[in-house]
Design a protein around this motif. Sequence first.
Motif, PDB file in Angstrom:
ATOM      1  N   PRO A   1       0.947  -1.167  -0.117  1.00 16.27           N
ATOM      2  CA  PRO A   1       0.051   0.083   0.068  1.00 16.27           C
ATOM      3  C   PRO A   1       0.831   1.299   0.086  1.00 16.27           C
ATOM      4  O   PRO A   1       1.725   1.352   0.789  1.00 16.27           O
ATOM      5  CB  PRO A   1      -0.981  -0.154   1.314  1.00 16.27           C
ATOM      6  N   ARG A   2       0.475   2.166  -0.814  1.00 14.73           N
ATOM      7  CA  ARG A   2       1.470   3.312  -0.968  1.00 14.73           C
ATOM      8  C   ARG A   2       0.658   4.439  -1.526  1.00 14.73           C
ATOM      9  O   ARG A   2       1.304   5.737  -1.920  1.00 14.73           O
ATOM     10  CB  ARG A   2       2.756   3.152  -1.976  1.00 14.73           C
ATOM     11  N   GLY A   3      -0.524   4.461  -1.725  1.00 20.29           N
ATOM     12  CA  GLY A   3      -1.423   5.727  -2.015  1.00 20.29           C
ATOM     13  C   GLY A   3      -1.759   5.543  -3.280  1.00 20.29           C
ATOM     14  O   GLY A   3      -1.101   4.919  -4.450  1.00 20.29           O
ATOM     15  N   SER A   4      -2.829   6.075  -3.904  1.00 19.41           N
ATOM     16  CA  SER A   4      -3.343   6.012  -5.286  1.00 19.41           C
ATOM     17  C   SER A   4      -4.064   7.283  -5.566  1.00 19.41           C
ATOM     18  O   SER A   4      -4.438   8.124  -4.715  1.00 19.41           O
ATOM     19  CB  SER A   4      -4.149   4.879  -5.563  1.00 19.41           C
ATOM     20  N   VAL A   5      -3.963   7.525  -6.738  1.00 14.72           N
ATOM     21  CA  VAL A   5      -4.880   8.642  -7.404  1.00 14.72           C
ATOM     22  C   VAL A   5      -5.496   8.345  -8.816  1.00 14.72           C
ATOM     23  O   VAL A   5      -4.993   7.756  -9.424  1.00 14.72           O
ATOM     24  CB  VAL A   5      -3.636   9.913  -7.829  1.00 14.72           C
ATOM     25  N   ASP A   6      -6.688   8.764  -8.816  1.00 18.87           N
ATOM     26  CA  ASP A   6      -7.412   8.594  -9.958  1.00 18.87           C
ATOM     27  C   ASP A   6      -7.193   9.615 -11.080  1.00 18.87           C
ATOM     28  O   ASP A   6      -7.221  10.894 -10.687  1.00 18.87           O
ATOM     29  CB  ASP A   6      -8.909   8.503  -9.912  1.00 18.87           C
ATOM     30  N   VAL A   7      -6.671   9.298 -12.297  1.00 15.91           N
ATOM     31  CA  VAL A   7      -6.335  10.047 -13.401  1.00 15.91           C
ATOM     32  C   VAL A   7      -7.110   9.405 -14.559  1.00 15.91           C
ATOM     33  O   VAL A   7      -6.592   8.485 -15.270  1.00 15.91           O
ATOM     34  CB  VAL A   7      -4.612  10.029 -13.691  1.00 15.91           C
ATOM     35  N   LEU A   8      -8.192  10.416 -14.973  1.00  8.17           N
ATOM     36  CA  LEU A   8      -8.982  10.239 -16.007  1.00  8.17           C
ATOM     37  C   LEU A   8      -9.477   8.615 -16.126  1.00  8.17           C
ATOM     38  O   LEU A   8      -9.410   7.843 -17.039  1.00  8.17           O
ATOM     39  CB  LEU A   8      -8.082  10.397 -17.351  1.00  8.17           C
ATOM     40  N   GLY A   9     -10.008   8.288 -14.903  1.00 13.11           N
ATOM     41  CA  GLY A   9     -10.440   7.049 -14.987  1.00 13.11           C
ATOM     42  C   GLY A   9      -9.388   5.897 -14.672  1.00 13.11           C
ATOM     43  O   GLY A   9      -9.951   4.736 -14.480  1.00 13.11           O
ATOM     44  N   VAL A  10      -8.291   6.216 -14.458  1.00 12.50           N
ATOM     45  CA  VAL A  10      -7.278   4.953 -14.273  1.00 12.50           C
ATOM     46  C   VAL A  10      -6.643   5.293 -12.846  1.00 12.50           C
ATOM     47  O   VAL A  10      -6.301   6.451 -12.559  1.00 12.50           O
ATOM     48  CB  VAL A  10      -6.038   5.132 -15.366  1.00 12.50           C
ATOM     49  N   THR A  11      -6.585   4.346 -12.257  1.00 15.72           N
ATOM     50  CA  THR A  11      -5.999   4.494 -10.793  1.00 15.72           C
ATOM     51  C   THR A  11      -4.384   4.166 -10.889  1.00 15.72           C
ATOM     52  O   THR A  11      -3.981   3.186 -11.356  1.00 15.72           O
ATOM     53  CB  THR A  11      -6.664   3.527  -9.797  1.00 15.72           C
ATOM     54  N   LEU A  12      -3.846   5.270 -10.471  1.00 14.20           N
ATOM     55  CA  LEU A  12      -2.069   5.294 -10.680  1.00 14.20           C
ATOM     56  C   LEU A  12      -1.807   5.541  -9.195  1.00 14.20           C
ATOM     57  O   LEU A  12      -2.315   6.039  -8.270  1.00 14.20           O
ATOM     58  CB  LEU A  12      -1.461   6.137 -11.388  1.00 14.20           C
ATOM     59  N   SER A  13      -0.632   4.940  -8.712  1.00 15.76           N
ATOM     60  CA  SER A  13       0.099   5.075  -7.431  1.00 15.76           C
ATOM     61  C   SER A  13       0.599   6.616  -7.769  1.00 15.76           C
ATOM     62  O   SER A  13       0.788   7.288  -8.704  1.00 15.76           O
ATOM     63  CB  SER A  13       1.245   4.338  -7.446  1.00 15.76           C
ATOM     64  N   THR A  14       0.845   7.251  -6.534  1.00  9.09           N
ATOM     65  CA  THR A  14       1.602   8.384  -6.378  1.00  9.09           C
ATOM     66  C   THR A  14       2.849   8.513  -7.093  1.00  9.09           C
ATOM     67  O   THR A  14       3.338   9.822  -7.641  1.00  9.09           O
ATOM     68  CB  THR A  14       1.630   8.932  -4.985  1.00  9.09           C
ATOM     69  N   SER A  15       3.707   7.536  -7.033  1.00  9.12           N
ATOM     70  CA  SER A  15       4.934   7.409  -7.609  1.00  9.12           C
ATOM     71  C   SER A  15       4.532   7.711  -9.127  1.00  9.12           C
ATOM     72  O   SER A  15       5.501   8.264 -10.059  1.00  9.12           O
ATOM     73  CB  SER A  15       5.489   6.284  -7.619  1.00  9.12           C
TER      74      SER A  15
END
Length: 132
Positions: free
Chosen positions: A86-100
């Motif tokens: 677990p390291r955090g995530s962000v939704d970008v245009l409907g795609v879940t990406l890690s903060t890295s």
Amino acid sequence: SAGCCYGRSTDLPWAVTFTNPRSLATDVLNLPIHPTQIYSFLALAALSGYLVFRFGRRGFHGQIAALYVGIYSAFRFIVEYFRGDPRGSVDVLGVTLSTSQVTSLVLLPLAVGVYFYLRKNDFTAEVAEDKE
């Protein structure tokens, strides 16, 4: 080695298995997982070798730094897909990406831009003139 930055489950022949309950990979104990620590080591060793090779053949100031940031960002974006911690995530245009991965998406084009800016505006001659 302590189990941080561990990978997702896999059935690949080079999978690793953490068995020590004191490791940081408690979520995946006794499961074969991607050896993301080894992926990182191999990629960074290859990147280091390449940059040392390029250092003696660099064409302009800042070239090696821009290459490092750009290549590392691309590598990090890819290796994040294999990580399971677990390291955090962000939704970008409907795609879940890690903060890295989001950070890599910012740094990669920035590094490419800096590379071409520095190449176009070669400051090597100006630096040589300043020394005179």
